[in-house]
Design a protein around this motif. Sequence first.
Motif, mmCIF file in Angstrom:
data_model
loop_
_atom_site.group_PDB
_atom_site.id
_atom_site.type_symbol
_atom_site.label_atom_id
_atom_site.label_comp_id
_atom_site.label_asym_id
_atom_site.label_seq_id
_atom_site.Cartn_x
_atom_site.Cartn_y
_atom_site.Cartn_z
ATOM 1 N N ASP A 91 0.791 -1.263 0.251
ATOM 2 C CA ASP A 91 -0.246 0.217 0.113
ATOM 3 C C ASP A 91 0.822 1.286 -0.297
ATOM 4 N N GLY A 92 2.058 1.280 -0.721
ATOM 5 C CA GLY A 92 2.772 2.411 -0.736
ATOM 6 C C GLY A 92 3.823 2.677 0.510
ATOM 7 N N LYS A 93 3.615 1.622 1.474
ATOM 8 C CA LYS A 93 4.572 1.916 2.658
ATOM 9 C C LYS A 93 5.753 0.881 2.246
ATOM 10 N N LEU A 94 6.973 1.619 2.716
ATOM 11 C CA LEU A 94 7.986 0.541 2.626
ATOM 12 C C LEU A 94 8.705 0.412 3.849
ATOM 13 N N GLU A 95 8.778 -0.902 4.232
ATOM 14 C CA GLU A 95 9.521 -1.173 5.518
ATOM 15 C C GLU A 95 10.588 -2.066 4.916
ATOM 16 N N GLY A 96 11.833 -1.996 5.638
ATOM 17 C CA GLY A 96 13.124 -2.474 5.274
ATOM 18 C C GLY A 96 14.262 -2.653 6.595
ATOM 19 N N CYS A 97 15.074 -3.554 6.305
ATOM 20 C CA CYS A 97 15.943 -3.496 7.215
ATOM 21 C C CYS A 97 17.496 -4.007 6.356
ATOM 22 N N SER A 98 18.603 -3.386 6.599
ATOM 23 C CA SER A 98 19.742 -3.717 6.175
ATOM 24 C C SER A 98 20.571 -4.517 7.135
ATOM 25 N N VAL A 99 21.459 -5.660 7.102
ATOM 26 C CA VAL A 99 22.349 -6.106 7.867
ATOM 27 C C VAL A 99 23.693 -6.139 7.051
ATOM 28 N N GLY A 100 24.462 -5.475 7.469
ATOM 29 C CA GLY A 100 26.005 -5.491 6.724
ATOM 30 C C GLY A 100 25.906 -4.193 5.604
ATOM 31 N N ASN A 101 26.291 -4.462 4.721
ATOM 32 C CA ASN A 101 26.822 -3.289 3.757
ATOM 33 C C ASN A 101 26.067 -3.456 2.299
ATOM 34 N N VAL A 102 24.942 -3.650 2.252
ATOM 35 C CA VAL A 102 24.034 -3.771 1.136
ATOM 36 C C VAL A 102 23.442 -2.121 1.442
ATOM 37 N N GLU A 103 23.512 -1.423 0.045
ATOM 38 C CA GLU A 103 23.032 0.105 0.330
ATOM 39 C C GLU A 103 21.757 0.143 -0.459
ATOM 40 N N LEU A 104 20.903 1.296 0.107
ATOM 41 C CA LEU A 104 19.885 1.532 -0.450
ATOM 42 C C LEU A 104 19.737 3.169 -0.784
ATOM 43 N N LEU A 105 19.496 3.451 -1.974
ATOM 44 C CA LEU A 105 19.441 4.588 -2.332
ATOM 45 C C LEU A 105 18.068 5.070 -2.872
ATOM 46 N N SER A 106 17.648 6.364 -2.521
ATOM 47 C CA SER A 106 16.153 6.615 -2.912
ATOM 48 C C SER A 106 16.380 8.097 -4.013
ATOM 49 N N LEU A 107 15.787 7.930 -5.083
ATOM 50 C CA LEU A 107 15.765 9.023 -6.077
ATOM 51 C C LEU A 107 14.193 9.580 -5.835
ATOM 52 N N GLY A 108 13.984 10.348 -4.679
ATOM 53 C CA GLY A 108 12.745 10.406 -4.341
ATOM 54 C C GLY A 108 12.534 10.755 -2.937
ATOM 55 N N THR A 109 11.393 10.260 -2.301
ATOM 56 C CA THR A 109 11.412 9.997 -0.942
ATOM 57 C C THR A 109 12.534 9.828 -0.132
ATOM 58 N N ARG A 110 12.852 10.548 0.913
ATOM 59 C CA ARG A 110 14.167 10.369 1.721
ATOM 60 C C ARG A 110 13.860 9.320 2.626
ATOM 61 N N ILE A 111 14.569 8.306 2.521
ATOM 62 C CA ILE A 111 14.414 6.985 3.411
ATOM 63 C C ILE A 111 15.360 6.859 4.613
ATOM 64 N N PRO A 112 15.095 7.117 5.745
ATOM 65 C CA PRO A 112 15.907 7.150 7.023
ATOM 66 C C PRO A 112 16.369 5.737 7.477
ATOM 67 N N TRP A 113 17.299 5.174 6.808
ATOM 68 C CA TRP A 113 17.577 3.666 7.134
ATOM 69 C C TRP A 113 19.130 3.961 7.445
ATOM 70 N N VAL A 114 19.767 3.002 8.497
ATOM 71 C CA VAL A 114 20.826 2.796 8.942
ATOM 72 C C VAL A 114 21.095 1.592 9.012
ATOM 73 N N PRO A 115 22.293 0.962 8.553
ATOM 74 C CA PRO A 115 22.554 -0.449 8.534
ATOM 75 C C PRO A 115 22.646 -1.067 9.744
#
Length: 188
Positions: A91-115
């Motif tokens: 429904d347009g909501k993104l949930e996620g988690c990074s463990v280690g060094n896989v990166e997430l970049l966003s061209l648009g909405t700012r995503i406040p993620w920390v590995p």
Amino acid sequence: MKVSIDYLIIPKDGEQQSGDAVFTRRIDGVDLFVVIDALGHGDRAAETSAVGLDALAESSPTASVSELIDLLHTRLRGTRGAAAMVCVCKDGKLEGCSVGNVELLSLGTRIPWVPSPGILGASLRRTRLFEVQLTPGDRLILLSDGVSPRIDPSALRGQNAKEACRTLMSKYRRPHDDATVMVADIEP
């Protein structure tokens, strides 16, 4: 909203198999997309990634991001371990988690993620989950550490996801490691 995904995986120069892997699944309007980066490269790393892919394929379609991270951590025990970015879009909501060094970049909405520090299958103390509402037109880019995250977004202007993957790989790939690029476009 719909998520349109494309990806490209290239093994380290001189290798036949990659320790990087991608998993995608869409069930009942829920998109799951994951980049796994097994430690090292070559055959043994590919075997590790295959264990992760099997775990995801067998996972419940209603599993949360936290449950999927726990599943990967459990199933990867006894392997060389892996880094991963796990994302669920509903429904347009993104949930996620990074463990280690896989990166997430966003061209648009700012995503406040920390590995989250650690290695799936070996050492994982505390996971850092993120959640954000996406907007149609957003473009998400997931990168294994075989691709530099210091990209110029203007190089992708006007390109579809498949073309963007090829551009990113040709300009930012590090040939001394397995490399994966995933592009996820958020469509209305």
